[in-house]
Design a protein around this motif. Structure first.
Motif, PDB file in Angstrom:
ATOM      1  N   PRO B  63       1.012  -1.231  -0.029  1.00 17.13           N
ATOM      2  CA  PRO B  63       0.013   0.259   0.097  1.00 17.13           C
ATOM      3  C   PRO B  63       0.855   1.221  -0.070  1.00 17.13           C
ATOM      4  O   PRO B  63       0.265   2.357  -0.537  1.00 17.13           O
ATOM      5  CB  PRO B  63      -0.869   0.012   1.428  1.00 17.13           C
ATOM      6  N   SER B  64       2.020   1.260   0.359  1.00 21.81           N
ATOM      7  CA  SER B  64       2.862   2.323   0.523  1.00 21.81           C
ATOM      8  C   SER B  64       3.269   3.084  -0.817  1.00 21.81           C
ATOM      9  O   SER B  64       3.606   4.034  -0.854  1.00 21.81           O
ATOM     10  CB  SER B  64       3.992   2.139   1.590  1.00 21.81           C
ATOM     11  N   SER B  65       3.447   2.047  -1.500  1.00 21.45           N
ATOM     12  CA  SER B  65       4.047   2.425  -2.950  1.00 21.45           C
ATOM     13  C   SER B  65       2.978   2.265  -4.201  1.00 21.45           C
ATOM     14  O   SER B  65       3.627   2.288  -5.234  1.00 21.45           O
ATOM     15  CB  SER B  65       5.384   1.887  -3.294  1.00 21.45           C
ATOM     16  N   LEU B  66       1.730   2.047  -3.965  1.00 20.85           N
ATOM     17  CA  LEU B  66       1.055   1.828  -4.842  1.00 20.85           C
ATOM     18  C   LEU B  66       0.335   2.904  -5.810  1.00 20.85           C
ATOM     19  O   LEU B  66       0.256   2.415  -7.155  1.00 20.85           O
ATOM     20  CB  LEU B  66      -0.319   1.254  -4.209  1.00 20.85           C
ATOM     21  N   ASP B  95       0.928  -8.146   1.740  1.00 19.67           N
ATOM     22  CA  ASP B  95      -0.144  -6.913   1.649  1.00 19.67           C
ATOM     23  C   ASP B  95      -0.866  -6.641   0.126  1.00 19.67           C
ATOM     24  O   ASP B  95      -1.934  -5.936  -0.045  1.00 19.67           O
ATOM     25  CB  ASP B  95       0.684  -5.661   1.740  1.00 19.67           C
ATOM     26  N   THR B  98      -4.953  -8.151  -1.455  1.00 20.88           N
ATOM     27  CA  THR B  98      -6.359  -7.264  -1.523  1.00 20.88           C
ATOM     28  C   THR B  98      -6.203  -6.185  -2.490  1.00 20.88           C
ATOM     29  O   THR B  98      -7.130  -5.770  -3.264  1.00 20.88           O
ATOM     30  CB  THR B  98      -6.549  -6.535  -0.239  1.00 20.88           C
ATOM     31  N   LEU B  99      -5.120  -5.366  -2.609  1.00 21.38           N
ATOM     32  CA  LEU B  99      -4.804  -4.262  -3.642  1.00 21.38           C
ATOM     33  C   LEU B  99      -5.187  -4.995  -5.305  1.00 21.38           C
ATOM     34  O   LEU B  99      -5.882  -4.431  -5.949  1.00 21.38           O
ATOM     35  CB  LEU B  99      -3.551  -3.908  -3.670  1.00 21.38           C
ATOM     36  N   ASP B 101      -6.949  -7.417  -6.006  1.00 24.40           N
ATOM     37  CA  ASP B 101      -8.105  -8.263  -6.155  1.00 24.40           C
ATOM     38  C   ASP B 101      -8.991  -6.946  -6.644  1.00 24.40           C
ATOM     39  O   ASP B 101      -9.932  -6.798  -7.334  1.00 24.40           O
ATOM     40  CB  ASP B 101      -8.640  -8.855  -4.892  1.00 24.40           C
ATOM     41  N   LYS B 102      -9.016  -5.829  -5.853  1.00 24.84           N
ATOM     42  CA  LYS B 102      -9.681  -4.636  -6.005  1.00 24.84           C
ATOM     43  C   LYS B 102      -9.386  -4.113  -7.541  1.00 24.84           C
ATOM     44  O   LYS B 102     -10.488  -3.903  -8.263  1.00 24.84           O
ATOM     45  CB  LYS B 102      -9.252  -3.621  -5.034  1.00 24.84           C
ATOM     46  N   PRO B 126       3.698 -17.694   1.003  1.00 23.85           N
ATOM     47  CA  PRO B 126       5.228 -17.322   1.455  1.00 23.85           C
ATOM     48  C   PRO B 126       6.272 -18.260   0.851  1.00 23.85           C
ATOM     49  O   PRO B 126       6.068 -18.933   0.374  1.00 23.85           O
ATOM     50  CB  PRO B 126       4.892 -17.782   3.001  1.00 23.85           C
ATOM     51  N   GLY B 127       7.441 -17.415   1.068  1.00 26.08           N
ATOM     52  CA  GLY B 127       8.541 -17.932   0.444  1.00 26.08           C
ATOM     53  C   GLY B 127       8.790 -17.438  -0.902  1.00 26.08           C
ATOM     54  O   GLY B 127       8.613 -18.385  -1.774  1.00 26.08           O
ATOM     55  N   TYR B 147      -7.406 -17.316  -4.969  1.00 24.82           N
ATOM     56  CA  TYR B 147      -7.346 -16.591  -3.965  1.00 24.82           C
ATOM     57  C   TYR B 147      -8.628 -16.476  -3.177  1.00 24.82           C
ATOM     58  O   TYR B 147      -8.855 -16.365  -1.888  1.00 24.82           O
ATOM     59  CB  TYR B 147      -7.466 -14.849  -4.457  1.00 24.82           C
TER      60      TYR B 147
END
Lengths: 230, 281
Positions: B63-66, B95, B98-99, B101-102, B126-127, B147
């Motif tokens: 989210p910080s760099s979207l 993170d 959800t971004l 998917d939307k 993960p991984g 998902y």
């Protein structure tokens, strides 16, 4: 024994993974796939470890009343709420909860609302603050004190202006009398394609050689710092 | 006066930066966007894919760099859906699911794309390295379901897709070091074609891979998003973003030039004053 076993495992798996790269036999590739599958299973445990460490760190802060310990409660509240809504997807089968409009899992509207309206704005805000600090730091520190600093300054200004369309617009308006168009973006591209590329390649080669030598040291058990202790 | 100018209150700079972003956002301007070669290469590659091809979109940003990668993803998805190219969404960053998917829902609704037929979102596992390597052999071995939890075997689009051999391109939309990991493990080991869309701060790191052909194309930050939007003739958030960014860059460049002029004049005055005092002594 506690040190020998990890050293032996590291040596065996390191050598086996190297060999599988050069042996295209089906058994070798089967072994390779098996090890990749193992590591896929092991990876989620790193997340468990991370959550456990986070809880431990913040619990210690609260119990010792270290500076800003109150904020650690916010961490716990955040974790508990998101886990309660995001994890128990089996509760979606409980008819009572469905009737009152509660759903669980990452597709839950509550989970999505919290993510989109709490986490996204907070993360974006933290990152956006960088723009203010970069501008302030650039004003104070970006000065042509030496020849090297001057080179860096000029390059940075060209790349900054070449990265945005207003750079070419200014050039094409102010320098319209010259035969050259879009000079700022062309100069930026030249900088990225030549000096930047050469420097980056040098760094990549250096880092890669370092990674190879360090990997050999770890596989052979010469480098043991990953085991912890002395 | 010069001293004051050189040590200007940082709050004034903060206000100036805020205004340089707020004003162009409220009063949009249309600056002319010229295309760059790396973005053009990516566009040409996707444009040349026949309908029914498949690309994998890796949403490797949080989210910080979207602000930068999301418009790139949107523009590429629009292009793909228009061309009949199918999309598999995946992410190495928890993170980002959800971004992704939307965004996929938004673009698919706009273009009338159908989930499971035109696109699918696998989600996160993960991984990082293991996920990339595992998909090289069998995607279903890493993502047994999508998902939403639907098994891949029940998704029509995934029927003939086993591993990277059936993927025509991987586009990594990244705000970190994931592009290099995709290149190392998916391109070098499995021969998967890779392109990238990255935030402005890591663009310079990508050029060695562009030159070697390990990246077939590159979208550099907001500029890349705006260029791609121009190529598909659908200006959106990328174009808005680069226009706003233009004024912030202009302000910072102006501030740096102003501080350097003040610095040189001050230095010259200091040298002049010290030589005068030496002569007087």
């Amino acid at each position: 024994m506690t040190r020998q076993v990890p050293l032996v495992l590291c040596f065996l798996f390191g050598i086996v993974m190297i060999l599988t790269e050069f042996v295209p036999h089906s058994r070798s590739q089967g072994l390779y796939q098996g090890i990749v599958n193992w590591s896929l299973i092991i990876s989620p445990f790193a997340l468990v470890l991370a959550v456990a460490t986070l809880i431990q760190t913040h619990w210690t802060r609260i119990s010792r009343h270290t500076e800003h310990w109150q904020y650690s409660y916010v961490v716990f509240i955040g974790i508990i709420i998101m886990v309660l809504i995001g994890v128990p997807t089996f509760l979606n089968n409980v008819s009572f909860l469905s009737k009152i409009g509660l759903s669980f899992g990452p597709k839950s509207p509550i989970f999505e609302w919290l993510f989109n309206n709490v986490q996204v704005p907070m993360d974006a805000t933290m990152f956006s603050l960088l723009a203010f600090f970069i501008a302030s730091a650039a004003y104070r520190a970006f000065r042509a004190r030496t020849f090297e600093a001057t080179l860096l300054l000029i390059t940075a200004l060209i790349v900054m202006m070449g990265n945005v369309p207003i750079g070419d617009l200014i050039w094409n308006t102010v320098m319209a009398w010259t035969p050259w168009d879009d000079v700022t973006s062309t100069a930026r591209q030249w900088i990225l394609d030549n000096p930047n590329l050469s420097a980056r390649r040098g760094i990549i080669l250096g880092v890669s050689l370092g990674v190879i030598s360090q990997s050999i040291r770890i596989i052979l058990g010469i480098e043991r710092s990953y085991l912890g202790g002395d | 006066m010069l001293e004051k100018l050189m040590n200007i209150d940082r709050r004034i700079i903060f206000i100036a930066i805020a205004l340089s972003v707020i004003i162009p956002t409220l009063l949009p301007v249309n600056l002319p966007i010229t295309g760059s070669e790396p973005t053009q290469k990516l566009y040409d590659y996707i444009d040349a894919l026949p309908p029914g091809s498949t690309i994998m979109l890796a949403f490797d940003y949080g989210p910080s760099s979207l602000a930068e990668p999301a418009p790139m993803a949107e523009a590429v998805m629009k292009h793909c859906f228009d061309k009949g190219v199918r999309i598999i969404g995946v992410t190495l960053i928890v993170d980002a699911v959800t971004l992704a998917d939307k965004l996929m829902q938004k673009v698919s609704e706009e273009k009338g794309a159908v989930y499971g037929k035109d696109y699918v979102l696998l989600g996160f596992r993960p991984g990082v390295t293991q996920v990339i390597l595992g998909m090289g052999t069998e995607i279903a071995g890493v993502f047994e379901s999508d998902y939403t939890g639907k098994p891949l075997s029940e998704i029509p689009m995934m029927a003939n897709i086993t591993n990277y051999d059936q993927i025509d391109l991987l586009l990594d939309l990244s705000a970190g070091s994931t592009v290099e990991i995709w290149i190392t493990y998916a391109n070098v080991k499995y021969g998967l074609q890779i392109a990238a869309g990255v935030t402005g701060v890591i663009v310079s790191q990508m050029y060695p891979y562009l030159q070697t052909g390990q990246l077939v194309g590159l979208m550099p930050g907001f500029l890349g998003a705006a260029e791609y939007e121009k190529l598909i003739n659908a200006p959106a958030k990328g174009t808005e973003g680069i226009n706003t960014e233009s004024f912030a860059h202009l302000l910072i460049v102006g501030l740096v030039i102003m501080s350097n002029i003040a610095f040189f004049v001050h230095q010259r005055q200091s040298v002049g004053a010290s030589s005068r005092s030496q002569r007087e002594e």
